[in-house]
Design a protein around this motif. Structure first.
Motif, PDB file in Angstrom:
ATOM      1  N   LYS A 372       0.831  -1.209   0.000  1.00  0.00           N
ATOM      2  CA  LYS A 372       0.000   0.000   0.000  1.00  0.00           C
ATOM      3  C   LYS A 372       0.866   1.260   0.000  1.00  0.00           C
ATOM      4  CE  LYS A 372      -2.704   0.780   3.754  1.00  0.00           C
ATOM      5  NZ  LYS A 372      -2.758   2.172   4.213  1.00  0.00           N
ATOM      6  N   ASP A 399      -7.746   2.336   0.270  1.00  0.00           N
ATOM      7  CA  ASP A 399      -6.813   3.443   0.472  1.00  0.00           C
ATOM      8  C   ASP A 399      -6.133   3.850  -0.831  1.00  0.00           C
ATOM      9  OD1 ASP A 399      -7.212   3.996   3.094  1.00  0.00           O
ATOM     10  OD2 ASP A 399      -5.190   3.499   3.769  1.00  0.00           O
ATOM     11  N   ASN A 446     -10.172   7.228   3.857  1.00  0.00           N
ATOM     12  CA  ASN A 446      -9.660   6.777   5.152  1.00  0.00           C
ATOM     13  C   ASN A 446      -8.135   6.889   5.206  1.00  0.00           C
ATOM     14  OD1 ASN A 446      -8.986   3.816   6.800  1.00  0.00           O
ATOM     15  ND2 ASN A 446     -10.471   5.224   7.693  1.00  0.00           N
ATOM     16  N   SER A 447      -7.550   7.459   4.158  1.00  0.00           N
ATOM     17  CA  SER A 447      -6.113   7.300   3.960  1.00  0.00           C
ATOM     18  C   SER A 447      -5.263   8.507   4.368  1.00  0.00           C
ATOM     19  CB  SER A 447      -5.861   6.979   2.482  1.00  0.00           C
ATOM     20  OG  SER A 447      -4.495   6.985   2.218  1.00  0.00           O
ATOM     21  N   GLY A 448      -4.539   8.356   5.446  1.00  0.00           N
ATOM     22  CA  GLY A 448      -3.621   9.398   5.902  1.00  0.00           C
ATOM     23  C   GLY A 448      -2.520   9.637   4.889  1.00  0.00           C
ATOM     24  N   THR A 449      -2.036   8.572   4.283  1.00  0.00           N
ATOM     25  CA  THR A 449      -0.940   8.727   3.328  1.00  0.00           C
ATOM     26  C   THR A 449      -1.397   9.589   2.150  1.00  0.00           C
ATOM     27  OG1 THR A 449      -0.271   6.497   3.953  1.00  0.00           O
ATOM     28  CG2 THR A 449       0.832   7.458   2.072  1.00  0.00           C
ATOM     29  N   ARG A 476      -7.505  12.844  12.428  1.00  0.00           N
ATOM     30  CA  ARG A 476      -6.049  12.630  12.533  1.00  0.00           C
ATOM     31  C   ARG A 476      -5.283  13.937  12.342  1.00  0.00           C
ATOM     32  NH1 ARG A 476      -4.910   7.392   9.010  1.00  0.00           N
ATOM     33  NH2 ARG A 476      -2.838   7.659   9.867  1.00  0.00           N
ATOM     34  N   GLN A 523       5.195   9.653   6.499  1.00  0.00           N
ATOM     35  CA  GLN A 523       4.281  10.470   5.701  1.00  0.00           C
ATOM     36  C   GLN A 523       4.730  11.928   5.709  1.00  0.00           C
ATOM     37  OE1 GLN A 523       0.311   9.684   7.135  1.00  0.00           O
ATOM     38  NE2 GLN A 523       0.424   7.528   6.527  1.00  0.00           N
ATOM     39  N   ASP A 671       2.590  -0.376  11.850  1.00  0.00           N
ATOM     40  CA  ASP A 671       1.312  -0.898  11.379  1.00  0.00           C
ATOM     41  C   ASP A 671       1.058  -2.331  11.844  1.00  0.00           C
ATOM     42  OD1 ASP A 671       0.799   1.502  10.173  1.00  0.00           O
ATOM     43  OD2 ASP A 671       1.528   0.872   8.203  1.00  0.00           O
ATOM     44  N   LYS A 698      -3.528   6.826  14.634  1.00  0.00           N
ATOM     45  CA  LYS A 698      -3.773   6.100  13.386  1.00  0.00           C
ATOM     46  C   LYS A 698      -5.279   6.098  13.111  1.00  0.00           C
ATOM     47  CE  LYS A 698       0.499   5.187  12.689  1.00  0.00           C
ATOM     48  NZ  LYS A 698       1.208   5.850  11.610  1.00  0.00           N
ATOM     49  N   GLU A 699      -5.750   5.163  12.294  1.00  0.00           N
ATOM     50  CA  GLU A 699      -7.167   5.132  11.932  1.00  0.00           C
ATOM     51  C   GLU A 699      -8.052   5.025  13.176  1.00  0.00           C
ATOM     52  OE1 GLU A 699      -4.697   4.088  10.300  1.00  0.00           O
ATOM     53  OE2 GLU A 699      -5.150   3.498   8.228  1.00  0.00           O
ATOM     54  N   ARG A 702      -4.651   2.865  18.203  1.00  0.00           N
ATOM     55  CA  ARG A 702      -4.140   1.487  18.154  1.00  0.00           C
ATOM     56  C   ARG A 702      -3.389   1.093  19.423  1.00  0.00           C
ATOM     57  NH1 ARG A 702      -2.040   1.264  11.914  1.00  0.00           N
ATOM     58  NH2 ARG A 702      -4.103   1.433  10.973  1.00  0.00           N
ATOM     59  N   ARG A 752      -6.555  -2.424  10.300  1.00  0.00           N
ATOM     60  CA  ARG A 752      -5.551  -3.293  10.944  1.00  0.00           C
ATOM     61  C   ARG A 752      -6.137  -3.909  12.225  1.00  0.00           C
ATOM     62  NH1 ARG A 752      -1.786  -3.046   6.925  1.00  0.00           N
ATOM     63  NH2 ARG A 752      -1.235  -0.925   6.388  1.00  0.00           N
TER      64      ARG A 752
HETATM   65  C1  LIG Z   1      -1.886   4.035   9.186  1.00  0.00           C
HETATM   66  C2  LIG Z   1      -2.184   3.482   8.031  1.00  0.00           C
HETATM   67  O1  LIG Z   1      -2.435   4.142   6.867  1.00  0.00           O
HETATM   68  P1  LIG Z   1      -2.692   5.690   6.615  1.00  0.00           P
HETATM   69  O2  LIG Z   1      -1.901   6.478   7.594  1.00  0.00           O
HETATM   70  O3  LIG Z   1      -2.276   5.913   5.192  1.00  0.00           O
HETATM   71  O4  LIG Z   1      -4.164   5.896   6.767  1.00  0.00           O
HETATM   72  C3  LIG Z   1      -2.192   2.007   7.892  1.00  0.00           C
HETATM   73  O5  LIG Z   1      -2.349   1.538   6.765  1.00  0.00           O
HETATM   74  O6  LIG Z   1      -2.088   1.276   8.884  1.00  0.00           O
END
Ligand SMILES: C=C(OP(=O)(O)O)C(=O)O
Ligand SMILES: O=C(O)C1=C[C@@H](OP(=O)(O)O)[C@@H](O)[C@H](O)C1
Length: 792
Positions: A372, A399, A446-449, A476, A523, A671, A698-699, A702, A752
């Motif tokens: 990913k 994502d 949903n994607s931080g990246t 986030r 990131q 992750d 994170k999402e 965690r 995750r």
């Molecule tokens: C934290 C993750 O992705 P992102 O930050 O891109 O949402 C992940 O895939 O576990």
């Protein structure tokens, strides 16, 4: 038909395309402020009147300020609206719904001559752009689609596309073989021959009437006299029920076809449209289509790239995933996006799914979806480059889809082709040095990246983009990227924005940056590297701790020059990227879930092939090795500047040993922390993961999820500051059940976490119901299918 960016297979590989001629600038997307009460109604919070009441009661705030004035307006792209503290957003992207149309309602969106119309039955307040895809007569009942997606409507209604539709009709007379043969051959109508239809007589007409709830003319005729006449005809004339499947959509087609074979229609019901039927949708009710259903429709309508739409790849019906219940009264497949949204208290209902114990070892070899992290970067760099890049082996997860959608909205062209392994190859024609061609609203899902790297890529261009995300992503932190980008000259609106949604605007006068990066985030580093490519001068980025280095490894393939020494990255801008081909290796973070399952399922031996083995990603495997787990890996080749190889994991035969993970090792397992918590929970002795604070953002949180997972196995767990301490039970992993294995768990909208609970359920002693399991489609939709394959 549009031509494809993919080179013809027989041709030798094409050289990278020269720069595209400049496209005429498109007008920037116009911001249409909405009245706040209208916004709230459209977002489904309450009716317009109810929304006004919420406002006057002081329960609504905009950008942190309580708004009670009824005339106030908001810009849905950038303003943050909250009700009782909870963020409210409009639906993302187009919406398609099915209505179970009752009799006596006309297919118009405006009442005509006092007659009821379908607009009264569908949620136009919430989705004002809804319009019917085709029509059903007033007396016809059944499945009617509505959408806000103009492309879908045009394509579905286009005569070129033949989506099969099944009707059930009560007709006058006894339908014999001759009439059926005529229908099957294609009857002649006054506007030309109809295409051959599938035609059958329903063997039990009374049952069919009950099943489809037919309203016979005697029930719907407008006057008492016509009702009486209809009743008399129904009593004295024989009648039949026929089922007819046609693919055209001509005016009154079924009625005219039946008339042509001597059997006038008394009552008509549309039972299916393509693959869709009305199960679970009562008469007069509607439901939203799932992403998978929309993808099927798009495919049927000949729209490109349907396979990757949304959550279409969430498999269901797997024996290891016994049932879908809770919150999904329609019986449709659980929706991955809704499951993600659940993280931060969104109002959608979330389906729970039961994962049942394997009861058998996992054996064999498998390939996991493409990495990913690398996929995001490859697509983004290709979008920034001049020419057409080919990115092979993208994963089929939501994502990466967010990144693909984002670069498309910004002007890159992306053609997707499905691979036999379920992944995708993408031909990406970039926007090159001219930059993204328009201001846009970009949904990062949903994607931080996606969100963070995109800000870096946009920083050198004076294009104002509204960046939004789902409730999880909107919670986030974004200052970590916005602050250094602001030092370079880019800006956010509002300037104090800490989270999405926000508007981001870059500048052509981007300044280079010389910083030490305190947040241990790849990131952040990557966003700044991408920005530095467009800055005027030399940027120096020094990381406090090492983080994944995929961007640094990919950039030279795109012709960029940068120097990496230890934890320092230096590059001088501006630089123009050139298209190239990239192979994305398998995702080691997805492989980790198979490794974790293999360690816990007695007798297992699993090999994951073709997986990326970048040292900055191997923290979990390294920790397992230190714990004495039977896991090994070896590099066989290099792909896209990345080491690639295989991992082999077997069931543990003795308890693992507790381990200490230093904070500078955390990014390499960030992750997989939930999985390390599982391993630690059954190890003998204490495991400490130091400096794990990043897990909180994170999402989902965690750090908390890791505690829950470890406690579920009977471990004693504590958190001190950012350090996680797990005192294991000293059992052989997976063999002896802990005192009270949980029956229920929550994915918290985090893929995750969902996968970690799934591992626990599969390798535990009793079934586990996981609320929101569907969100694992964010990164590894095929997980349960792969498990199935390894069990059999
Ligand atoms: C934290 C993750 O992705 P992102 O930050 O891109 O949402 C992940 O895939 O576990
Ligand atoms: O750069 C990346 O691709 C990623 C970096 C990590 O996030 P942070 O940079 O926030 O640590 C990781 O958790 C995420 O899954 C992907």
């Amino acid at each position: 038909m549009t031509s494809s960016l993919f080179p013809e297979p027989a041709e030798p590989a094409e050289p990278a395309e020269p720069a595209e001629p400049a496209e005429p600038a498109e007008p920037a997307e116009r911001v249409v402020p909405l009245r706040l009460q209208r916004f709230l109604a459209r977002a489904g919070v309450a009716s317009r009147r109810g929304s006004e009441n919420l406002m006057t009661a002081g329960r609504v705030s905009v950008n942190g300020r309580v708004v009670t004035e009824l005339g106030s307006k908001v810009d849905p792209r950038v303003d943050e609206v909250r009700v009782d503290g909870r963020v409210v957003r409009l639906a993302d992207g187009p919406v398609t719904i099915m209505l179970h149309k009752p009799a006596g309602v006309i297919t118009t969106m405006r009442e005509q001559a006092g007659r009821s119309c379908v607009a009264e039955l569908v949620p136009t307040d919430r989705y004002p752009g809804l319009y019917p895809l085709g029509r059903l007569d007033a007396d016809t009942t059944g499945l009617l689609l509505f959408s806000t997606d103009g492309d879908l409507g045009n394509a579905l209604l286009h005569p070129r596309h033949h989506v099969p539709k099944r009707y059930v009709a009560v007709v006058e007379g006894t339908v014999g073989q001759g009439a059926l043969e005529q229908l099957r051959a294609g009857v002649m109508l006054d506007d030309g021959p109809a295409m051959p239809a599938l035609a059958e007589v329903e063997p039990d007409p009374h049952r069919a009437c009950r099943r489809y709830g037919f309203a016979l003319p005697s029930a719907t005729a407008p006057t008492a006299a016509s009702r009486r006449a209809a009743r008399e005809r129904e009593r004295t004339h024989p009648w039949s029920v026929v089922s007819l499947q046609i693919s055209e959509g001509r005016y009154h087609q079924v009625k005219r076809m039946m008339e042509a074979v001597g059997h006038p229609v008394w009552a008509l019901h549309r039972a299916r449209f393509g693959e869709l039927d009305l199960s679970g949708v009562e008469r007069g009710m509607w439901r939203e289509l799932t992403d998978a259903e929309v993808a099927d429709l798009r495919r049927a309508a000949g729209l490109e790239d349907a396979p990757l739409e949304g959550a279409s790849r969430v498999s269901s019906g797997s024996p290891r995933r016994a049932s879908a219940k809770a919150g999904d009264s329609t019986g449709r497949k659980p929706d991955a996006r809704a499951a993600c949204a659940a993280a931060r208290g969104a109002r959608q209902a979330v389906a729970a799914e039961t994962v049942t114990p394997l009861g058998a070892p996992l054996r064999g070899s498998v390939r996991v979806p493409g990495d990913k992290s690398i996929a995001h970067r490859a697509v983004l760099l290709a979008a920034m480059a001049v020419g057409t890049s080919l990115v092979r082996g993208l994963p089929d997860g939501l994502d990466v889809r967010s990144t693909i959608d984002a670069v498309r909205v910004l002007g890159a062209r992306v053609d997707l082709r499905e691979r036999p392994d379920g992944g995708f190859d993408a031909a990406v024609r970039g926007w090159g040095d001219k930059g993204p061609r328009r201001a846009a609203r970009v949904d990062c899902g949903n994607s931080g990246t996606t969100a963070r790297l995109l800000m870096g890529a946009l920083a050198p261009f004076p294009v104002r983009c509204a960046l939004v995300g789902d409730p999880s992503l909107s919670a986030r932190p974004m200052r970590r990227v916005l602050d250094p980008l602001a030092l370079m000259g880019a800006s956010a609106d509002p300037p104090s924005a800490t989270h999405l949604p926000l508007a981001f605007c870059g500048t052509t006068d981007l300044r280079p940056l010389d910083v030490r990066l305190e947040v241990p985030s790849a990131q952040v580093k990557s966003a700044l590297v991408l920005a530095a490519l467009g800055a005027h001068g030399t940027s120096r980025l020094m990381q406090a701790v090492p983080t994944r280095d995929h961007t640094e490894r990919l950039l030279p393939l795109f012709g960029a020059e940068l120097a990496c020494e230890g934890e320092r990255v230096c590059l001088t801008g501006p630089q123009v990227l050139r298209a190239c081909d990239v192979d994305v290796p398998g995702d080691v973070s997805s492989a980790a879930f198979l490794v974790a399952a293999a360690l816990r399922a007695p007798g297992s031996r699993v090999r994951v092939e073709g997986v990326g083995l970048n040292p900055t990603r191997l923290g979990y495997l390294e920790a397992l090795r230190r714990m004495g787990a039977p896991v090994r890996w070896w590099v066989a080749e290099g792909e896209g500047g990345e080491p690639v190889g295989a991992i082999e994991a077997c069931a543990a035969r003795e308890p693992l040993r507790g381990v200490r993970v230093r904070s500078d090792e955390v990014p390499a397992l960030v992750d997989e922390a939930c999985l390390l918590a599982l391993a630690a929970a059954e190890a003998s002795g204490v495991t400490v993961i130091e400096g794990a604070g990043e897990l909180r953002v994170k999402e989902s949180d965690r750090l908390r999820a890791s505690c829950d997972l470890a406690r579920a196995l009977g471990a004693r767990v504590s958190v001190s500051g950012d350090d996680l301490r797990i005192e294991g039970t000293g059992r052989i992993a997976g063999e002896a059940p802990c005192a009270q294995p949980p029956r229920r768990a929550r994915a918290q909208g985090d893929h995750r976490v969902a996968l970690a609970w799934a591992v626990l359920g599969l390798t535990g002693s009793r079934s586990l119901s996981v609320e929101g399991l569907a969100c694992h489609a964010v990164s590894y939709p095929q997980f349960l299918t792969h498990i199935e394959r390894l069990v059999s």
